[in-house]
Design an enzyme around this catalytic site. Structure first.
Site, PDB file in Angstrom:
ATOM      1  CG  HIS A  47      -1.084  -5.831  12.047  1.00 52.29           C
ATOM      2  ND1 HIS A  47       0.076  -5.236  12.493  1.00 52.29           N
ATOM      3  CD2 HIS A  47      -1.317  -5.332  10.806  1.00 52.29           C
ATOM      4  CE1 HIS A  47       0.514  -4.394  11.562  1.00 52.29           C
ATOM      5  NE2 HIS A  47      -0.300  -4.441  10.535  1.00 52.29           N
TER       6      HIS A  47
ATOM      7  CG  ASN B 125      -0.135   3.469   7.979  1.00 54.01           C
ATOM      8  OD1 ASN B 125      -0.007   3.700   9.166  1.00 54.01           O
ATOM      9  ND2 ASN B 125       0.306   2.348   7.425  1.00 54.01           N
TER      10      ASN B 125
ATOM     11  CE  LYS C 277      -1.083  -0.535   4.970  1.00 51.66           C
ATOM     12  NZ  LYS C 277      -0.463  -1.874   5.120  1.00 51.66           N
TER      13      LYS C 277
END
Length: 438
Positions: free
Chosen positions: A187, A142, A119
């Site tokens: 995560h 981000n 991304k």
């Protein structure tokens, strides 16, 4: 400003770059707000830049402040499942993140990108290509600049990278197009499982006009159907074609640019390029108008970045590969002429790395394992050797190098056992590459 009606007391949870951007933004608003900041760290980053007039509590939670608030703005690093945040929600106090505040204020078209991998490159590339046709573009989220710091009246297009953490606290972001690149395990120390993680990613589509999705990953398709544009490695929509033994990026089977004319390293970056072209088309920028800029784009630092090419030996910095899927993507895109000397290891975050084994078995590779969880890789290939540090591993690699070989740092792990962050790890790899290559 209607979103702010009835809001007087705001508590910002978590400082750092994002928290500081939230505080600065709140202070700029034309309404009279009481702003307080909580950080459970004793001396959080950004504290030296915080306005001394702001009430600040560190080292623990301050529940009295939270339960008196009209709005709580949390840092992306703080999960909604945190008991103190759950208590706030149970008292019907809204909890949002910085991207939600951005959504309340943005007055130009926004496109956004999420996914487990790639991304950052797509976000940066989309911004670069949009700027190449003369647009004033705000790129961040981000990656790089916090979203709230991008807000300006003269922006033509916002391009945001959004993590699952940010999406958890975002509910009203209107997007011209939302790209969801892929979904892979990551995560798991934050989420209860893959479904929980996937649901967070799906929030990007909540107010999107168009979804850009991966034909090879059904998880990227919106659960609630909206118009979609797809990308992949066949001839459909945004894809690839072969003409006269040459591969091209293409749209609906029509060639756009020869793959060999691109400077990006790795096959996964072909997919990233297709996504950027698809996103820009949704804001009225035709692919043909940005091909010249695409040809010159060399990628982001620490993401399959060629740092040295000396004596026909390539040194590739892929320190951003902090999970298994990133490393698998990097390996799938390499075109090797000699042996690959692959550096892996760091903080594994509880991941299962066994999927590397069949991939490595197909490559002419030597595996060098280092860091806290280097042992997790040692049985994945007969060549695997264990080292404490990356530098020790590279010292062992250098005498083995021959013309045509490649040395790649693509660690599949986080860096925090031995480095401040993945950038510091990549910088050290680049330093060592230059030292030993010259």
């Amino acid at each position: 400003m209607d979103k702010w009606q009835g809001i007087e007391k705001v508590v910002v949870v978590g400082l750092g770059v994002t928290g500081l951007s939230v505080v600065n933004y709140l202070q700029r608003l034309p309404c009279d707000l009481s702003i307080r900041v909580i950080d459970t760290r004793q001396t959080p980053p950004g504290l030296e830049s915080l306005d001394p007039a702001i009430e600040f509590h560190s080292g623990s939670w301050q529940m009295d402040w939270l339960l008196e608030a009209d709005l709580v703005v949390t840092n992306p690093g703080i999960a909604l499942a945190t008991p103190q945040i759950q208590q706030v929600l149970a008292n019907h106090i809204p909890v949002v993140g910085d991207i939600e505040l951005f959504a309340w204020a943005a007055n130009a078209p926004v496109v956004a990108i999420t996914g487990s991998n790639g991304k950052s490159t797509v976000t940066d590339l989309t911004g670069v290509l949009a700027k190449s046709v003369g647009l004033n573009v705000g790129v961040g989220g981000n990656i790089g600049v916090p979203a709230l710091d991008l807000l300006a009246d003269d922006i033509d297009l916002y391009v945001l990278e959004l993590s699952s953490f940010q999406l958890e606290t975002t509910s009203s972001l209107s997007l011209v197009a939302a790209a969801y690149l892929n979904l892979s395990e990551d995560h798991m120390d934050r989420y209860t499982g893959m479904e929980d993680y996937a649901q967070a990613k799906q929030r990007i589509f909540k107010h999107a006009k168009t979804a850009i999705v991966n034909r090879d990953d059904i998880n990227t398709y919106p659960i609630n159907p909206i118009p979609t544009v797809t990308f992949g490695f066949d001839e459909q929509e945004f894809g690839v074609v072969w003409l006269e033994a040459q591969e091209f990026l293409a749209k609906q089977g029509q060639p756009l640019v020869a793959v060999e004319d691109l400077r990006l390293v790795g096959r996964h970056n072909l997919a990233n390029s297709l996504v950027a072209l698809a996103l820009l088309e949704q804001v009225g920028i035709e692919p043909a108008s940005v091909i010249a800029a695409l040809k010159t784009y060399t990628g982001l630092t620490h993401r399959c970045q060629l740092v040295v090419d000396n004596n026909q030996i390539k040194w590739i910095n892929d320190s951003k590969a902090t999970n298994l899927a990133s490393t698998l993507a990097a390996l799938s895109g390499l075109q090797l002429t000699g042996k690959l000397h692959l550096l892996v290891g760091g903080v594994g975050k509880g991941a299962d790395f066994s999927a590397l084994e069949p991939v490595l078995s197909q490559l002419n590779v030597a595996l060098y394992c280092f860091g806290q969880d280097g042992d997790d890789f040692i049985n994945l290939h007969p060549s695997a050797r264990r080292f404490n540090t990356m530098e020790q591993a590279i010292e062992a690699i250098v005498p083995e190098l021959q013309s045509g070989d490649s040395v790649m740092l693509s660690p599949a792990c986080a860096s925090l056992d031995q480095f401040k962050n993945f950038m510091a790890r990549g910088d050290e790899f680049a330093r060592l590459a230059h030292h030993y290559a010259n």
